[in-house]
Design an enzyme around this catalytic site. Sequence first.
Site, short mmCIF file in Angstrom:
data_model
loop_
_atom_site.label_atom_id
_atom_site.label_comp_id
_atom_site.label_asym_id
_atom_site.label_seq_id
_atom_site.Cartn_x
_atom_site.Cartn_y
_atom_site.Cartn_z
N ASN A 94 0.70 -1.20 -0.09
CA ASN A 94 -0.06 0.00 -0.02
C ASN A 94 0.81 1.27 0.15
OD1 ASN A 94 -1.41 2.31 0.85
ND2 ASN A 94 -3.07 1.03 1.50
N ASP B 139 -0.01 4.47 0.01
CA ASP B 139 -0.59 5.53 0.70
C ASP B 139 0.29 6.63 1.26
OD1 ASP B 139 -3.88 4.12 2.03
OD2 ASP B 139 -3.16 4.39 -0.32
N HIS B 140 1.21 6.09 2.07
CA HIS B 140 1.89 7.05 2.86
C HIS B 140 3.36 7.49 2.35
CE1 HIS B 140 -0.96 7.05 5.80
NE2 HIS B 140 -0.90 5.91 5.61
N ARG C 45 4.59 18.62 1.78
CA ARG C 45 5.41 19.88 1.21
C ARG C 45 4.75 20.32 0.14
NH1 ARG C 45 10.53 21.29 3.40
NH2 ARG C 45 10.31 21.23 5.55
N HIS D 243 -5.51 3.78 -1.47
CA HIS D 243 -6.58 4.19 -0.95
C HIS D 243 -6.80 5.63 -1.42
CE1 HIS D 243 -9.05 4.34 3.02
NE2 HIS D 243 -9.82 4.74 2.01
N ARG E 215 -9.04 8.14 -0.68
CA ARG E 215 -9.78 8.60 0.36
C ARG E 215 -10.80 9.81 -0.20
NH1 ARG E 215 -9.94 7.75 5.87
NH2 ARG E 215 -8.69 5.98 6.58
N ARG F 26 -6.55 12.79 1.48
CA ARG F 26 -5.48 13.38 2.30
C ARG F 26 -3.91 12.99 2.04
NH1 ARG F 26 -7.18 9.94 7.55
NH2 ARG F 26 -9.21 11.10 7.05
N HIS F 27 -4.01 11.75 1.30
CA HIS F 27 -2.54 11.20 0.62
C HIS F 27 -2.77 11.06 -1.04
CE1 HIS F 27 -4.83 7.54 1.78
NE2 HIS F 27 -4.62 7.55 2.85
N GLU G 93 -8.53 0.65 -3.03
CA GLU G 93 -9.54 1.03 -1.83
C GLU G 93 -10.24 2.29 -2.03
OE1 GLU G 93 -6.75 0.72 1.46
OE2 GLU G 93 -6.84 -1.30 1.23
N THR H 146 -6.90 6.78 10.72
CA THR H 146 -6.94 5.85 9.81
C THR H 146 -8.14 4.86 9.94
OG1 THR H 146 -5.28 3.85 9.16
CG2 THR H 146 -5.76 4.11 11.56
N THR H 147 -8.26 3.86 8.93
CA THR H 147 -9.32 2.92 9.01
C THR H 147 -9.63 2.38 10.37
OG1 THR H 147 -8.84 2.66 6.67
CG2 THR H 147 -10.48 1.07 7.65
N GLU I 270 -11.34 -8.95 2.57
CA GLU I 270 -10.27 -8.43 3.38
C GLU I 270 -10.46 -8.37 5.09
OE1 GLU I 270 -7.38 -5.75 1.77
OE2 GLU I 270 -6.68 -5.25 3.46
N HIS J 193 -4.05 -4.37 7.62
CA HIS J 193 -4.17 -3.07 8.42
C HIS J 193 -3.29 -3.21 9.66
CE1 HIS J 193 -5.89 0.90 9.30
NE2 HIS J 193 -5.50 0.63 10.48
N GLY J 194 -2.34 -2.39 9.96
CA GLY J 194 -1.54 -2.55 11.11
C GLY J 194 -0.64 -3.49 11.01
N GLY K 250 0.90 -1.46 4.20
CA GLY K 250 1.62 -0.09 3.70
C GLY K 250 2.55 0.72 4.75
N HIS K 251 1.75 1.06 5.84
CA HIS K 251 2.61 1.86 6.89
C HIS K 251 3.99 1.52 7.16
CE1 HIS K 251 3.03 4.17 10.81
NE2 HIS K 251 2.52 5.02 10.10
C1 DXP Z 1 -8.11 0.00 4.30
C2 DXP Z 1 -6.78 0.08 5.19
O1 DXP Z 1 -6.42 -0.42 6.02
C3 DXP Z 1 -5.76 1.04 4.60
O2 DXP Z 1 -5.96 1.65 3.07
C4 DXP Z 1 -5.70 2.07 5.63
O3 DXP Z 1 -6.65 2.82 5.44
C5 DXP Z 1 -4.21 2.90 5.09
O4 DXP Z 1 -4.62 4.37 4.75
P1 DXP Z 1 -4.99 5.08 6.06
O5 DXP Z 1 -3.75 5.37 6.69
O6 DXP Z 1 -5.32 6.53 5.57
O7 DXP Z 1 -6.00 4.80 6.82
N1 LIG Z 2 -6.12 -2.71 3.80
C1 LIG Z 2 -4.62 -2.58 4.69
C2 LIG Z 2 -3.75 -1.76 3.79
O1 LIG Z 2 -4.15 -1.38 2.48
C3 LIG Z 2 -2.49 -1.22 4.35
O2 LIG Z 2 -2.81 -0.87 5.91
P1 LIG Z 2 -1.52 -0.31 6.59
O3 LIG Z 2 -0.48 -1.28 6.48
O4 LIG Z 2 -0.99 0.98 5.94
O5 LIG Z 2 -1.92 -0.33 8.09
#
Ligand code: DXP
Ligand SMILES: NCC(=O)COP(=O)(O)O
Length: 261
Positions: free
Chosen positions: A16, A18-19, A27, A52, A54, A58-59, A79, A109-110, A160, A200-201, A222-223
């Site tokens: 993922n 996103d971040h 910036r 994702h 959103r 936001r990202h 997503e 976050t979700t 999921e 997630h997480g 992702g994160h």
């Molecule tokens: C659905 C999910 O778990 C991830 O996409 C998570 O939402 C990461 O994006 P955020 O950190 O913006 O929630």
């Molecule tokens: N659906 C979970 C995802 O895409 C990534 O979540 P995270 O690892 O950023 O918490």
Amino acid sequence: MSFLHPTGQVIDLGVNIDHVATVRNARGTVYPDPLRAALLAEQAGADLITLHLREDRRHIKDADVLAIRPQLLTRMNLEAAVTQEMVDFACLVRPQDVCLVPERREEVTTEGGLDVIRYYKDVEAAVKQLAAEGIRVSLFIDADEQQIAAAAAVGAPVIELHTGRYAEAEDEEAVARELARIKLGVRAGIQHGLRVNAGHGLHYTNVQPIAAIPEIHELNIGHAIVAHALFVGWEHAVREMKAIMVDARLGVALGNPSAET
Ligand SMILES: CC(=O)[C@@H](O)[C@H](O)COP(=O)(O)O
Ligand SMILES: NCC(=O)COP(=O)(O)O
């Protein structure tokens, strides 16, 4: 490519991104480019790219999705919330996969899984519209038997399971309880004929017991990968996560009982 080990089971890593966009947006620069992150992640072993879009952007931005979709060599898992705006946009982009997720603007976050039971008609309409475009639909839900049954009834071929409660568990007992709940959810999903993913997480240590669950097809992470990449580099962070997942799954497949914690 998906890791296919001797027993024929697979486990896919969805990275993922996103971040990466969070860092860029901090910036308002054009770097780091989520497109570059996606392509490098694929080269490093990602089996799919998850992002994702959103409602508050936001990202990930719409332009990121449009730029990335045609460039991927693997597949895109977009997503999105269950809104007409997002479903229409997804039908325009036509990623291989769409994962319908709950969203609250004020959330960091979700926070939980999609309430398929409460929003059954909306989810059903979204699933039908996306499926008509040849998109495989996943529902991001808690490991709850009634939600899993509703996901199957509404026509989604994939779920999921939200691993947030497992990831946030603060002691061994809570971790064990949440892991058991996920395993029951996986079993319920399989019994309903669904493909079961999770995410997630998840990070470099808590991922192992989840990856060791043989029936899980895909983990979206992702994160933790973005965070780890700050110290070891992006491609190494992706490669390391995939190796940990494969090792956990292979350990179980080859009958190493300690691998299944
Ligand atoms: C659905 C999910 O778990 C991830 O996409 C998570 O939402 C990461 O994006 P955020 O950190 O913006 O929630
Ligand atoms: N659906 C979970 C995802 O895409 C990534 O979540 P995270 O690892 O950023 O918490």
